[in-house]
Design a protein around this motif. Sequence first.
Motif, PDB file in Angstrom:
ATOM      1  N   PRO A  13       0.829  -1.211   0.000  1.00 23.55           N
ATOM      2  CA  PRO A  13       0.000   0.000   0.000  1.00 23.55           C
ATOM      3  C   PRO A  13       0.868   1.269   0.000  1.00 23.55           C
ATOM      4  O   PRO A  13       1.947   1.305   0.577  1.00 23.55           O
ATOM      5  N   TYR A  14       0.392   2.275  -0.700  1.00 21.51           N
ATOM      6  CA  TYR A  14       1.042   3.581  -0.734  1.00 21.51           C
ATOM      7  C   TYR A  14       2.405   3.559  -1.436  1.00 21.51           C
ATOM      8  O   TYR A  14       3.245   4.423  -1.190  1.00 21.51           O
ATOM      9  N   LYS A  15       2.608   2.545  -2.293  1.00 18.90           N
ATOM     10  CA  LYS A  15       3.826   2.508  -3.101  1.00 18.90           C
ATOM     11  C   LYS A  15       3.429   2.392  -4.569  1.00 18.90           C
ATOM     12  O   LYS A  15       2.525   1.632  -4.906  1.00 18.90           O
ATOM     13  N   SER A  16       4.125   3.130  -5.424  1.00 16.78           N
ATOM     14  CA  SER A  16       3.724   3.215  -6.826  1.00 16.78           C
ATOM     15  C   SER A  16       4.313   2.115  -7.699  1.00 16.78           C
ATOM     16  O   SER A  16       3.826   1.873  -8.800  1.00 16.78           O
ATOM     17  N   PHE A  17       5.381   1.457  -7.228  1.00 23.19           N
ATOM     18  CA  PHE A  17       5.981   0.368  -7.995  1.00 23.19           C
ATOM     19  C   PHE A  17       6.519  -0.686  -7.031  1.00 23.19           C
ATOM     20  O   PHE A  17       6.563  -0.482  -5.813  1.00 23.19           O
ATOM     21  N   ILE A  18       6.929  -1.835  -7.592  1.00 22.59           N
ATOM     22  CA  ILE A  18       7.309  -2.986  -6.775  1.00 22.59           C
ATOM     23  C   ILE A  18       8.815  -3.216  -6.828  1.00 22.59           C
ATOM     24  O   ILE A  18       9.414  -3.236  -7.908  1.00 22.59           O
ATOM     25  N   VAL A  19       9.414  -3.399  -5.678  1.00 18.93           N
ATOM     26  CA  VAL A  19      10.805  -3.835  -5.550  1.00 18.93           C
ATOM     27  C   VAL A  19      10.780  -5.146  -4.789  1.00 18.93           C
ATOM     28  O   VAL A  19      10.292  -5.203  -3.660  1.00 18.93           O
ATOM     29  N   HIS A  20      11.295  -6.205  -5.420  1.00 17.48           N
ATOM     30  CA  HIS A  20      11.117  -7.551  -4.862  1.00 17.48           C
ATOM     31  C   HIS A  20      12.414  -8.344  -4.930  1.00 17.48           C
ATOM     32  O   HIS A  20      13.128  -8.318  -5.937  1.00 17.48           O
ATOM     33  N   ASN A  21      12.721  -9.031  -3.853  1.00 17.15           N
ATOM     34  CA  ASN A  21      13.864  -9.945  -3.799  1.00 17.15           C
ATOM     35  C   ASN A  21      13.331 -11.372  -3.886  1.00 17.15           C
ATOM     36  O   ASN A  21      12.650 -11.844  -2.971  1.00 17.15           O
ATOM     37  N   GLU A  22      13.606 -12.053  -4.985  1.00 17.38           N
ATOM     38  CA  GLU A  22      13.044 -13.387  -5.224  1.00 17.38           C
ATOM     39  C   GLU A  22      14.093 -14.463  -4.980  1.00 17.38           C
ATOM     40  O   GLU A  22      15.242 -14.330  -5.400  1.00 17.38           O
ATOM     41  N   LYS A  23      13.688 -15.542  -4.305  1.00 14.39           N
ATOM     42  CA  LYS A  23      14.588 -16.652  -3.998  1.00 14.39           C
ATOM     43  C   LYS A  23      14.095 -17.921  -4.689  1.00 14.39           C
ATOM     44  O   LYS A  23      12.913 -18.068  -5.003  1.00 14.39           O
ATOM     45  N   ASP A  24      15.038 -18.833  -4.934  1.00 15.74           N
ATOM     46  CA  ASP A  24      14.716 -20.116  -5.546  1.00 15.74           C
ATOM     47  C   ASP A  24      13.736 -20.892  -4.651  1.00 15.74           C
ATOM     48  O   ASP A  24      13.929 -20.926  -3.435  1.00 15.74           O
ATOM     49  N   PRO A  25      12.691 -21.534  -5.189  1.00 17.18           N
ATOM     50  CA  PRO A  25      12.423 -21.628  -6.634  1.00 17.18           C
ATOM     51  C   PRO A  25      11.790 -20.361  -7.184  1.00 17.18           C
ATOM     52  O   PRO A  25      10.909 -19.776  -6.556  1.00 17.18           O
TER      53      PRO A  25
END
Length: 288
Positions: A13-25
């Motif tokens: 909420p209240y963020k205009s874009f996504i920053v994501h740290n993805e791990k295996d799998p």
Amino acid sequence: MMKISKIRLRQEPYKSFIVHNEKDPFTPWHHHPEYELVLIVQGQGRRMVGDHVSRFTKNDLVFLGPYLPHQWACDPEEGDSDNGPQDEAFVIQFTYDFMGNEFFEIPEHISLKRFLLESTRGIEISGKDKSKIISILNSMFDMNDNHRLYALFSIFEVMGSLSEYNFLASPGSINNLPTKDNDPMQLALQYILQNFQNKIRIQDLLELTNMSYASFYPSFKKAYLMPFKDYLLKVRVGYACKLLTDGSMHISEIAYDSGFENLSNFNRQFKKIKDITPSQFQKLYKKH
């Protein structure tokens, strides 16, 4: 057959874009309406974007347009050990209107907007521009939300003047390609995409674009970074890849349905573009 899932990351909420740290799998074969920038922090395996299949390793950097199916499939031996390195990716997602409807429409963003349109095929970024973007990405996790936004603007600045990059998916694998009315090269492209299953005469394109033979060829190559005949071949191979992944047709049927006059020519041209035969490509997709 690979089923395409619509999988979206959760936007806070209240963020205009996504920053994501993805791990295996990593996420399986999927698509979504957002633009996506993917940096492989750790790991290696098979990268699939549209009809494109290749290997990926650490620091692989790819930008994807909306609804372009993709998957990074890690090698089994990577990340299996409790003490070994874990497969990891850094992902940024945003929609075209995340800064309002007019943000990408202003004159100063004309080069960036073109880059976004071209990303419908997926773009692998390389060279010095890649190093610049990776440097920005690596610092973003320690930033607050305000600084992250301006860091994204810095990435946009680099994207607007990229000089070293490769398209991934073949043009024939793209649905609903955006066009501009009355632009000769866009009209030519639209005609190719609508008629590639049949024999295309150069005279038809010259009449459509109202251009001479001498002016059409260099104009087409400048617009699409390859000669007309090579582009047509990639469209046909791209469409064939879609049929091969579906698995409901015999390879000889796929050859004719994709615009090739005979099976031997289809096999030869397919291997020229993909470095593997149609049957090998089909088996590769069935594994995932």
